[in-house]
Scaffold this motif. Structure first.
Motif, PDB file in Angstrom:
ATOM      1  N   ILE A   1       0.846  -1.200   0.000  1.00  0.00           N
ATOM      2  CA  ILE A   1       0.000   0.000   0.000  1.00  0.00           C
ATOM      3  C   ILE A   1       0.880   1.248   0.000  1.00  0.00           C
ATOM      4  CG2 ILE A   1      -1.716   1.308   1.317  1.00  0.00           C
ATOM      5  CD1 ILE A   1      -2.794  -1.471   2.258  1.00  0.00           C
ATOM      6  N   ASN A   2       1.921   1.243   0.815  1.00  0.00           N
ATOM      7  CA  ASN A   2       2.865   2.369   0.809  1.00  0.00           C
ATOM      8  C   ASN A   2       3.563   2.490  -0.546  1.00  0.00           C
ATOM      9  OD1 ASN A   2       2.444   3.511   3.394  1.00  0.00           O
ATOM     10  ND2 ASN A   2       3.600   1.839   4.312  1.00  0.00           N
ATOM     11  N   ASN A   3       3.887   1.354  -1.158  1.00  0.00           N
ATOM     12  CA  ASN A   3       4.489   1.390  -2.495  1.00  0.00           C
ATOM     13  C   ASN A   3       3.533   2.007  -3.507  1.00  0.00           C
ATOM     14  OD1 ASN A   3       6.874   0.239  -1.648  1.00  0.00           O
ATOM     15  ND2 ASN A   3       6.276  -1.833  -2.210  1.00  0.00           N
TER      16      ASN A   3
ATOM     17  N   LEU B   1       8.015  10.785  -0.256  1.00  0.00           N
ATOM     18  CA  LEU B   1       8.675  11.532  -1.333  1.00  0.00           C
ATOM     19  C   LEU B   1      10.026  10.923  -1.680  1.00  0.00           C
ATOM     20  CD1 LEU B   1       7.828  15.182  -0.231  1.00  0.00           C
ATOM     21  CD2 LEU B   1       6.875  13.926  -2.178  1.00  0.00           C
ATOM     22  N   SER B   2      10.778  10.537  -0.659  1.00  0.00           N
ATOM     23  CA  SER B   2      12.086   9.926  -0.887  1.00  0.00           C
ATOM     24  C   SER B   2      11.963   8.631  -1.683  1.00  0.00           C
ATOM     25  CB  SER B   2      12.762   9.661   0.459  1.00  0.00           C
ATOM     26  OG  SER B   2      13.985   9.008   0.285  1.00  0.00           O
ATOM     27  N   ARG B   3      11.011   7.799  -1.303  1.00  0.00           N
ATOM     28  CA  ARG B   3      10.806   6.531  -2.015  1.00  0.00           C
ATOM     29  C   ARG B   3      10.283   6.772  -3.431  1.00  0.00           C
ATOM     30  NH1 ARG B   3       7.893   2.135   1.928  1.00  0.00           N
ATOM     31  NH2 ARG B   3       9.282   2.291   3.714  1.00  0.00           N
ATOM     32  N   ALA B   4       9.430   7.764  -3.592  1.00  0.00           N
ATOM     33  CA  ALA B   4       8.834   8.044  -4.906  1.00  0.00           C
ATOM     34  C   ALA B   4       9.882   8.518  -5.907  1.00  0.00           C
ATOM     35  CB  ALA B   4       7.725   9.088  -4.783  1.00  0.00           C
ATOM     36  N   THR B   5      10.885   9.212  -5.429  1.00  0.00           N
ATOM     37  CA  THR B   5      11.899   9.798  -6.305  1.00  0.00           C
ATOM     38  C   THR B   5      12.537   8.759  -7.225  1.00  0.00           C
ATOM     39  OG1 THR B   5      12.362  11.522  -4.689  1.00  0.00           O
ATOM     40  CG2 THR B   5      14.060  11.103  -6.322  1.00  0.00           C
ATOM     41  N   SER B   6      12.790   7.585  -6.717  1.00  0.00           N
ATOM     42  CA  SER B   6      13.452   6.558  -7.539  1.00  0.00           C
ATOM     43  C   SER B   6      12.546   6.015  -8.640  1.00  0.00           C
ATOM     44  CB  SER B   6      13.953   5.412  -6.659  1.00  0.00           C
ATOM     45  OG  SER B   6      12.857   4.750  -6.063  1.00  0.00           O
TER      46      SER B   6
END
Length: 135
Positions: free
Chosen positions: A4-6, A70-75
């Motif tokens: 869900i977080n992904n 936001l940090s995870r989304a950046t990649s």
């Protein structure tokens, strides 16, 4: 909860990349491409909010801090290319990745209805992007 977080991270990446396309489109049919990219991302903030409220808070879990999302989304945000067609191909791949992830999610009837609504909207966007690529 990790999937869900992904999903939230992917939706943030999609939203950001659509804005990149929105601001970088040029040439023939510029305005149509500009508007298409904007249309694809217009409901994403509401979907992200609903996922957090229904699927995370509704299960008495805590959401991640915004900076973590936001940090995870950046990649997952594709690099903006110098070609509108290449950007829309990247957008197509991102949409397919998100739809594939949604297919793996299960939950309560309400959660599954939410996933279905998001998938339907993204599938519609994918159809429009496919037409843009072939055009």
């Amino acid at each position: 909860m990790d999937n869900i977080n992904n999903l939230i991270c992917f939706l943030i990446a999609l939203q950001s990349f659509c804005k990149d396309i929105h601001y970088s489109s040029k040439g023939d049919a510029f305005y149509g491409k500009h508007l298409l990219a904007d249309r694809i991302q217009e409901n994403l903030s509401d979907y992200i909010d609903r996922i957090k409220e229904v699927c995370i808070l509704g299960n008495d879990e805590d959401t991640l801090p915004s900076g973590e999302y936001l940090s995870r989304a950046t990649s997952s945000i594709p690099e903006v290319r110098n070609s509108d067609k290449e950007n829309f191909k990247e957008l197509e791949q991102l949409l397919v990745s998100i739809l594939t992830l949604i297919e793996t999610l299960h939950g309560t009837k309400g959660e599954e209805n939410l996933y279905g609504a998001i998938a339907e909207d993204l599938q519609n966007s994918l159809g429009l992007v496919n037409r843009q690529i072939k055009g």
